[in-house]
Enzyme design. Structure first.
Site, PDB file in Angstrom:
ATOM      1  N   CYS A  88      -4.793  -2.802   3.208  1.00  0.00           N
ATOM      2  CA  CYS A  88      -5.097  -1.734   3.930  1.00  0.00           C
ATOM      3  C   CYS A  88      -5.074  -1.982   5.450  1.00  0.00           C
ATOM      4  CB  CYS A  88      -6.815  -1.552   3.551  1.00  0.00           C
ATOM      5  SG  CYS A  88      -7.282  -0.472   4.507  1.00  0.00           S
ATOM      6  N   GLY A  89      -4.141  -1.284   6.209  1.00  0.00           N
ATOM      7  CA  GLY A  89      -3.528  -1.691   7.502  1.00  0.00           C
ATOM      8  C   GLY A  89      -4.795  -1.510   8.463  1.00  0.00           C
ATOM      9  N   THR A  90      -5.715  -0.648   8.269  1.00  0.00           N
ATOM     10  CA  THR A  90      -6.877  -0.352   9.370  1.00  0.00           C
ATOM     11  C   THR A  90      -7.936  -1.637   8.853  1.00  0.00           C
ATOM     12  OG1 THR A  90      -7.735   1.216   7.875  1.00  0.00           O
ATOM     13  CG2 THR A  90      -6.804   2.061   9.994  1.00  0.00           C
ATOM     14  N   ASN A 121      -6.164  10.290   0.565  1.00  0.00           N
ATOM     15  CA  ASN A 121      -6.485   9.254  -0.488  1.00  0.00           C
ATOM     16  C   ASN A 121      -6.166   9.777  -1.731  1.00  0.00           C
ATOM     17  OD1 ASN A 121      -7.706   6.928   1.461  1.00  0.00           O
ATOM     18  ND2 ASN A 121      -9.490   8.452   1.430  1.00  0.00           N
ATOM     19  N   GLU A 124     -10.732  -0.063  -1.129  1.00  0.00           N
ATOM     20  CA  GLU A 124     -10.583   1.111  -0.206  1.00  0.00           C
ATOM     21  C   GLU A 124     -11.393   2.286  -0.777  1.00  0.00           C
ATOM     22  OE1 GLU A 124      -6.921   2.775   1.733  1.00  0.00           O
ATOM     23  OE2 GLU A 124      -5.831   1.065   1.236  1.00  0.00           O
ATOM     24  N   ARG A 125     -11.869   2.980   0.422  1.00  0.00           N
ATOM     25  CA  ARG A 125     -12.645   4.358   0.216  1.00  0.00           C
ATOM     26  C   ARG A 125     -11.606   5.369  -0.522  1.00  0.00           C
ATOM     27  NH1 ARG A 125     -14.797   7.703   5.313  1.00  0.00           N
ATOM     28  NH2 ARG A 125     -12.767   7.499   5.741  1.00  0.00           N
ATOM     29  N   ASN A 151       0.984  -1.177  -0.065  1.00  0.00           N
ATOM     30  CA  ASN A 151      -0.140   0.252   0.156  1.00  0.00           C
ATOM     31  C   ASN A 151       0.883   1.236  -0.085  1.00  0.00           C
ATOM     32  OD1 ASN A 151      -2.406   1.064   2.437  1.00  0.00           O
ATOM     33  ND2 ASN A 151      -2.622   1.481   0.367  1.00  0.00           N
ATOM     34  N   ASN A 205      -0.929   1.424   7.354  1.00  0.00           N
ATOM     35  CA  ASN A 205       0.156   0.995   6.430  1.00  0.00           C
ATOM     36  C   ASN A 205       0.979   2.308   6.462  1.00  0.00           C
ATOM     37  OD1 ASN A 205      -0.218  -1.764   6.173  1.00  0.00           O
ATOM     38  ND2 ASN A 205      -1.652  -1.215   4.508  1.00  0.00           N
ATOM     39  N   CYS A 231      -4.659   5.848   8.954  1.00  0.00           N
ATOM     40  CA  CYS A 231      -4.155   4.797   7.684  1.00  0.00           C
ATOM     41  C   CYS A 231      -3.140   4.030   8.703  1.00  0.00           C
ATOM     42  CB  CYS A 231      -3.536   5.679   6.766  1.00  0.00           C
ATOM     43  SG  CYS A 231      -2.701   4.875   5.490  1.00  0.00           S
TER      44      CYS A 231
HETATM   45  N1  API Z   1      -8.837   4.420   2.435  1.00  0.00           N
HETATM   46  C1  API Z   1      -8.933   4.854   3.747  1.00  0.00           C
HETATM   47  C2  API Z   1      -7.732   5.667   4.473  1.00  0.00           C
HETATM   48  C3  API Z   1      -6.546   4.800   4.054  1.00  0.00           C
HETATM   49  C4  API Z   1      -6.398   3.551   4.777  1.00  0.00           C
HETATM   50  C5  API Z   1      -5.433   2.586   4.773  1.00  0.00           C
HETATM   51  N2  API Z   1      -4.469   2.791   3.363  1.00  0.00           N
HETATM   52  C6  API Z   1      -4.732   1.883   5.469  1.00  0.00           C
HETATM   53  O1  API Z   1      -3.500   1.489   5.567  1.00  0.00           O
HETATM   54  O2  API Z   1      -5.298   1.745   6.934  1.00  0.00           O
HETATM   55  C7  API Z   1     -10.108   5.686   4.150  1.00  0.00           C
HETATM   56  O3  API Z   1     -10.468   6.483   3.514  1.00  0.00           O
HETATM   57  O4  API Z   1     -10.595   5.263   5.311  1.00  0.00           O
END
Ligand code: API
Length: 320
Positions: free
Chosen positions: A228-230, A68, A219-220, A13, A79, A77
């Site tokens: 996507c880490g979260t 984003n 991912e949004r 990511n 990652n 985020c």
């Molecule tokens: N697209 C996610 C933000 C980036 C999260 C993702 N890249 C991660 O590693 O958690 C959102 O709009 O909530």
């Protein structure tokens, strides 16, 4: 004014990290969003899933803001926080630090390499909430844990949580992973829809074996990413809630970009997740934000070591 940046990634990511500590680029809210849209565009020489802005903080060692690639700002985020955490720790000459994010000041800590030669950081994913208003998800109920969403999908069983950015996760089988189900569903809930006014990150989870899962996320604000880490943290928590994995035990989370580890902590009715994984630098560059032209670029030699981790992860996945 030229911009100095580091292209980096957490589990594939990838992000552009821009350090504003002691450097005034004069960014406005609009120019940050515009910069994310232009520099993250994969048609240009750079391209990325988002931008990590590193700023000074009065509450912590530093502050991270994440945008984003569509220009929207997210509250968190995972990652990206590993990459920002590494950058901040190395800048301050420490092995752990506190990073201010939109809704919480989070701990970041250097860890032993998760794979030989792979710089590894442990970041705190918190706060966690299952209250639907915290996503927001508009349903006439308080929480959604392992339930259907009438009208959205007749077959999938969902859980919804905010960490604090919003996540909708579903445990699926091979057939569902291989179908267009996730793409169709994700486009629906990230367009005009009755459930998620701010959109939502959508993850499919495959249970590989005890202590091992696979997660793929739309991912949004981005679309499908390598990881996507979260989302991987949210998915790990849900698998502990349903008894498929254990709290306080390392869960290996495989993804299309490699593998990370999560440890889910439960104290009374509160949860936090440790997200442990690589923070890999690809190159540093100086770019003209007007033309997106890269003035100079200097590579790091870390990707080779990371590639071995990725190949190992893909071997595990192909065996499942
Ligand atoms: N697209 C996610 C933000 C980036 C999260 C993702 N890249 C991660 O590693 O958690 C959102 O709009 O909530």
């Amino acid at each position: 004014m030229m911009i100095d940046l580091i292209k980096c990634h957490g589990s594939g990511n990838d992000f552009l990290l821009i350090d504003e500590m002691g450097r005034d680029y004069g960014f406005t809210e609009e120019s940050r969003a515009e910069l994310a849209k232009s520099l993250c565009n994969r048609e240009t020489e750079l391209g990325a899933d988002g931008i990590l802005f590193i700023l000074s903080s009065t509450k912590a060692d530093a502050r991270m803001r994440v945008f984003n690639s569509d220009g929207s700002e997210a509250s968190m985020c995972g990652n990206g926080l590993r990459c920002a955490g590494r950058y901040i720790c190395e800048k301050l000459g420490v092995n752990e630090a506190i990073v201010e994010t939109m809704k919480a000041n989070l701990q970041v800590k250097k860890e032993a390499d998760i794979f030989p030669g792979v710089p590894t950081y442990n970041v705190e994913i918190s706060p966690v909430s299952f209250r639907l208003e915290d996503l927001p998800l508009k349903l006439d109920q308080e929480e959604l844990i392992q339930q259907k969403i009438p009208g959205l999908s007749s077959e999938l069983i969902f859980s919804a949580l905010a960490v604090p950015n919003p996540h909708l996760v579903a445990i699926v089988d091979n057939e569902q992973v291989e179908s267009d189900l996730q793409k169709e569903l994700s486009e629906k809930v990230n367009g005009l829809n009755e459930w998620f006014p701010d959109g939502v990150n959508v993850s499919f989870i495959k249970l590989l074996e005890k202590g091992k899962i696979y997660v793929r996320t739309f991912e949004r604000g981005v679309g499908f990413t390598n990881a996507c880490g979260t989302a991987m943290s949210s998915s790990s928590l849900v698998t502990c809630l349903i008894g498929e994995n254990q709290f306080e035990k390392k869960i290996s989370v495989y993804n299309n970009g490699g593998m990370v580890q999560c440890v889910v902590h439960k104290v009374a009715d509160r949860f936090t997740i440790d997200l442990i994984g690589n923070a890999t630098y690809l190159y540093k560059a100086t770019v003209d934000p007007e033309s997106q032209k890269v003035i100079e670029k200097q590579g790091y030699s870390e990707q080779e070591a990371y590639q071995h981790l990725r190949e190992h992860a893909q071997t595990v996945l192909s065996a499942k």
